[in-house]
Design a protein around this motif. Structure first.
Motif, PDB file in Angstrom:
ATOM      1  N   LEU A 108     113.276  54.513 162.094  1.00  0.00           N
ATOM      2  CA  LEU A 108     113.227  55.956 162.329  1.00  0.00           C
ATOM      3  C   LEU A 108     114.330  56.714 161.620  1.00  0.00           C
ATOM      4  CD1 LEU A 108     112.492  56.099 166.161  1.00  0.00           C
ATOM      5  CD2 LEU A 108     110.938  56.674 164.296  1.00  0.00           C
ATOM      6  N   TYR A 111     115.137  54.226 157.333  1.00  0.00           N
ATOM      7  CA  TYR A 111     114.037  54.051 156.385  1.00  0.00           C
ATOM      8  C   TYR A 111     113.228  55.338 156.194  1.00  0.00           C
ATOM      9  CZ  TYR A 111     109.649  52.412 154.406  1.00  0.00           C
ATOM     10  OH  TYR A 111     108.536  52.252 153.609  1.00  0.00           O
ATOM     11  N   LEU A 112     112.890  55.948 157.304  1.00  0.00           N
ATOM     12  CA  LEU A 112     112.023  57.116 157.277  1.00  0.00           C
ATOM     13  C   LEU A 112     112.611  58.271 156.483  1.00  0.00           C
ATOM     14  CD1 LEU A 112     109.416  57.352 159.155  1.00  0.00           C
ATOM     15  CD2 LEU A 112     110.696  59.126 160.338  1.00  0.00           C
ATOM     16  N   SER A 113     113.913  58.354 156.467  1.00  0.00           N
ATOM     17  CA  SER A 113     114.469  59.622 156.014  1.00  0.00           C
ATOM     18  C   SER A 113     115.472  59.517 154.873  1.00  0.00           C
ATOM     19  CB  SER A 113     115.124  60.317 157.199  1.00  0.00           C
ATOM     20  OG  SER A 113     115.892  59.407 157.922  1.00  0.00           O
ATOM     21  N   HIS A 114     115.470  58.412 154.189  1.00  0.00           N
ATOM     22  CA  HIS A 114     116.341  58.341 153.022  1.00  0.00           C
ATOM     23  C   HIS A 114     115.535  57.909 151.817  1.00  0.00           C
ATOM     24  CE1 HIS A 114     119.308  58.405 156.279  1.00  0.00           C
ATOM     25  NE2 HIS A 114     120.117  58.912 155.395  1.00  0.00           N
ATOM     26  N   ARG A 115     114.590  58.736 151.515  1.00  0.00           N
ATOM     27  CA  ARG A 115     113.675  58.424 150.419  1.00  0.00           C
ATOM     28  C   ARG A 115     114.437  58.069 149.152  1.00  0.00           C
ATOM     29  NH1 ARG A 115     109.351  62.959 149.676  1.00  0.00           N
ATOM     30  NH2 ARG A 115     108.877  62.361 151.809  1.00  0.00           N
ATOM     31  N   GLU A 116     115.527  58.786 148.896  1.00  0.00           N
ATOM     32  CA  GLU A 116     116.268  58.545 147.657  1.00  0.00           C
ATOM     33  C   GLU A 116     116.762  57.103 147.568  1.00  0.00           C
ATOM     34  OE1 GLU A 116     117.189  60.380 150.177  1.00  0.00           O
ATOM     35  OE2 GLU A 116     119.263  59.975 150.694  1.00  0.00           O
ATOM     36  N   GLY A 124     105.764  52.880 148.406  1.00  0.00           N
ATOM     37  CA  GLY A 124     104.606  52.607 149.242  1.00  0.00           C
ATOM     38  C   GLY A 124     105.001  51.779 150.444  1.00  0.00           C
ATOM     39  N   MET A 125     104.351  50.629 150.610  1.00  0.00           N
ATOM     40  CA  MET A 125     104.665  49.810 151.770  1.00  0.00           C
ATOM     41  C   MET A 125     105.340  48.515 151.344  1.00  0.00           C
ATOM     42  SD  MET A 125     101.393  50.695 153.963  1.00  0.00           S
ATOM     43  CE  MET A 125     102.534  51.551 155.045  1.00  0.00           C
ATOM     44  N   PHE A 154      94.489  54.142 158.123  1.00  0.00           N
ATOM     45  CA  PHE A 154      95.732  54.918 158.229  1.00  0.00           C
ATOM     46  C   PHE A 154      95.676  55.953 159.338  1.00  0.00           C
ATOM     47  CE2 PHE A 154      95.901  53.218 153.938  1.00  0.00           C
ATOM     48  CZ  PHE A 154      97.138  52.599 153.997  1.00  0.00           C
ATOM     49  N   SER A 155      94.478  56.392 159.611  1.00  0.00           N
ATOM     50  CA  SER A 155      94.293  57.313 160.706  1.00  0.00           C
ATOM     51  C   SER A 155      94.689  56.627 162.018  1.00  0.00           C
ATOM     52  CB  SER A 155      92.825  57.732 160.736  1.00  0.00           C
ATOM     53  OG  SER A 155      92.646  58.844 161.537  1.00  0.00           O
ATOM     54  N   ALA A 156      94.335  55.372 162.130  1.00  0.00           N
ATOM     55  CA  ALA A 156      94.694  54.605 163.322  1.00  0.00           C
ATOM     56  C   ALA A 156      96.162  54.179 163.285  1.00  0.00           C
ATOM     57  CB  ALA A 156      93.808  53.365 163.416  1.00  0.00           C
ATOM     58  N   PHE A 157      96.602  53.804 162.119  1.00  0.00           N
ATOM     59  CA  PHE A 157      97.989  53.354 161.966  1.00  0.00           C
ATOM     60  C   PHE A 157      98.977  54.486 162.288  1.00  0.00           C
ATOM     61  CE2 PHE A 157     101.780  52.684 159.278  1.00  0.00           C
ATOM     62  CZ  PHE A 157     102.210  51.470 159.799  1.00  0.00           C
ATOM     63  N   GLY A 158      98.661  55.649 161.767  1.00  0.00           N
ATOM     64  CA  GLY A 158      99.526  56.813 162.018  1.00  0.00           C
ATOM     65  C   GLY A 158      99.606  57.112 163.508  1.00  0.00           C
ATOM     66  N   GLY A 162     103.174  56.387 164.762  1.00  0.00           N
ATOM     67  CA  GLY A 162     103.792  57.700 164.966  1.00  0.00           C
ATOM     68  C   GLY A 162     104.056  57.918 166.448  1.00  0.00           C
TER      69      GLY A 162
ATOM     70  N   ARG B 109     112.865  64.326 157.871  1.00  0.00           N
ATOM     71  CA  ARG B 109     113.885  63.702 157.043  1.00  0.00           C
ATOM     72  C   ARG B 109     115.297  64.175 157.342  1.00  0.00           C
ATOM     73  NH1 ARG B 109     113.314  63.567 151.162  1.00  0.00           N
ATOM     74  NH2 ARG B 109     114.478  61.659 151.461  1.00  0.00           N
ATOM     75  N   GLY B 162     104.190  62.701 167.191  1.00  0.00           N
ATOM     76  CA  GLY B 162     104.428  61.453 166.476  1.00  0.00           C
ATOM     77  C   GLY B 162     103.294  61.178 165.510  1.00  0.00           C
TER      78      GLY B 162
END
Lengths: 197, 197, 197, 197
Positions: A108, A111-116, A124-125, A154-158, A162, B109, B162
């Motif tokens: 959370l 990983y989620l928020s340091h795209r750079e 991707g994954m 992805f609809s289910a995964f999200g 999420g 982010r 989420g």
DNA sequence: GATGAATGAGCTTTCATTCAT
DNA sequence: AATGAATGAAAGCTCATTCAT
């Protein structure tokens, strides 16, 4: 113990320690000396194991994803209904969040928020496949057995991830009035209702 | 235009510019000089409007939360079923993610993952109440009308937010095979199934 | 004095100080804090003037080349024979080596031998053109007047500059038994004999 | 092969490899691990042969000077005029620059410009005597035979070596329009004209 | 209100050298 | 002789913030 084994062990202890510190204090607030200190090792030597802070961050997400994936795999291998699996996965996720909060937090908050940081090498994954694959297996087998509605993965995964991530975040913010555990039933039911055929 | 109005306007232009930069490049990668530069103003003057980078970050989340909340309020005020409202909110969220991605991205982010910044002054929901309140209104009225199942609010909130956040994240990672818009039906249905009475 | 003038002045004082330190102690042995210290300014502020140590090194060679070029230009503009010009340039070079040794030393000890630094931005003669151009003018006019033999310019340039540089190097190594000045006649004669028609 | 011979051989292979790396990448950019790596040996073991990086650098200049000196000695021993010797030495120097550029480059890019390294142990000509001595022999015998003008040796030495070094430097900078070989006649003539009686 | 030069602590990273094995 | 993990000082560089003008 052989030299190689020793090195592997040390490598893993670095991963674990860095994981905890990054999760607890944030990626940028955690310095390499912080990590070295926590491990009673020198900064220079840490660089013998991981060539840069960014690379270390990427290895951690791979490691974490692997560990979480293995846990979900255990659920997948059980001979139970999808409804039961959902509950077990939610339980497992919350148990993790309680006992090894650093793993979920890392997803959370790092990983989620340091795209750079992750954009180069974890596109991707690539670095979370260990984990995603198992969710995919859970979902596909549920669809195949006719218990779950056939929809875009992805609809289910999200929804699944999420939702769970969101709850842990709310917990981390001390917003939830109840313990995480007490949400297990509601959440499992919501997810099942959303996904069932 | 009065002096006070002018100041307000400039304040808002700082908020908007900083929002865009933080979202696009990350909180730590965006420097105060970067922001001042983008605004063609001096660093010193920027500090006349916001006393620190952290305070700026907090004002941005308040501002963003307010704007998003107002959009949801428009939906809440319509005389339609909860099922329809869900779809409208999902649409709205994805429209935002497309047209003003910086707002949703800021949640994901910046706000989500820099606890050290927001912990002092934005505890709990202090800085996102504008947004959360409207979701609460949506949910409560649905329960009251008997269309939605009566459950812990956060259990529903976590699902809603989420889920949507997760989808936008996946989109940002270029993982989704389809356009966000094409998921609207699936997602709305999933949420409705999860929450309905 | 205007702000811009002040900044120019400071910029030049940085150039001069860094030039001295680099020449005296070597490029790698001289640190940015060393330079800032010698100037009674902060490291951070120095970076406001030159974005990196390498860039500073390149600006110094340009500056030095310009200064040396201007001195040679004065000789070129005099209405004297090439033979006399040669002697004047040798005198000038040795005078420089004595009074502002940092300039000649910078050529020999920094520019000449840190290709990795100058390769990007100072390719070929890009950063020493101020100086080389004047040598070229000296040579061409000597050839035109019939006093010097017409040969490849670089063949003459290498003789002139390699010779003078070599002598200063030997002086720097404390190898020369006599003062540099006492070599002026011999050297001027040798160069003239080598180049004359 | 005896143990001692083996050690000598390894010592020389270290010298040669370090010479190449230092010349190609610069003294400071080349690390001890780099050298050990290139030799497929451990850092620790390399230190069994040379006690420090600086000592290694000094042994290299001695070695290089010896090799170059031996080549010049061969010319000195031939029964030919000084004029012919000059040409042969120029040829030899350029051939070296072409075939084993690391040697000439080491003089120019390492020895010349790292006074801090060579100042302790290589003062004056201590470490380059192998080479300088042969130039001295060449010059003295030319003077004795009456073919060369009697002047201060260093005045002649600076011309010879500065000139040749300068040309190789210009070549290295890709400044020369022609091949080094094509300058041999011009340069030999210039040197002869400068030195002849 | 507006400017931007100045500060300096703090960051990531490197590398010559040592030493237990 | 040979290994390479370990050390730690020191480097280049960044940036939030201040303050004299």
């Amino acid at each position: 113990m052989s030299k190689i084994d020793k090195k592997k062990l040390k490598r893993e202890s670095i991963l674990k320690t860095a994981l905890k510190l990054f999760s607890a204090n944030g990626f940028h607030k955690t310095t390499i000396p912080d990590i070295a200190n926590a491990l009673n090792m020198s900064v220079g030597n840490l660089y013998n194991y991981f060539k840069s802070k960014d690379i270390l961050a990427k290895e951690i997400i791979k490691y974490t994803s692997e560990v979480l994936g293995q846990e979900i795999q255990k659920v997948n291998m059980q001979n139970i209904s999808s409804k039961e699996k959902i509950k077990k996965i939610v339980e497992l996720y919350f148990k993790m969040a309680k006992e090894k909060p650093e793993m979920i937090e890392y997803f959370l908050r790092v990983y989620l928020s340091h795209r750079e940081v992750f954009s180069d090498g974890c596109e991707g994954m690539l670095c979370v496949s260990g984990f995603v694959t198992e969710i995919m297996i859970f979902f596909d087998s549920g669809v195949e057995s006719g218990e779950l509605r056939d929809q875009d993965f992805f609809s289910a995964f999200g929804l699944f991830m999420g939702y769970l991530g969101g709850m842990v975040f709310l917990k981390g913010e001390n917003i939830l009035p109840k313990k995480l555990d007490e949400y297990i039933n509601d959440i499992s039911e919501n997810i099942y209702n959303a996904l069932k055929a």
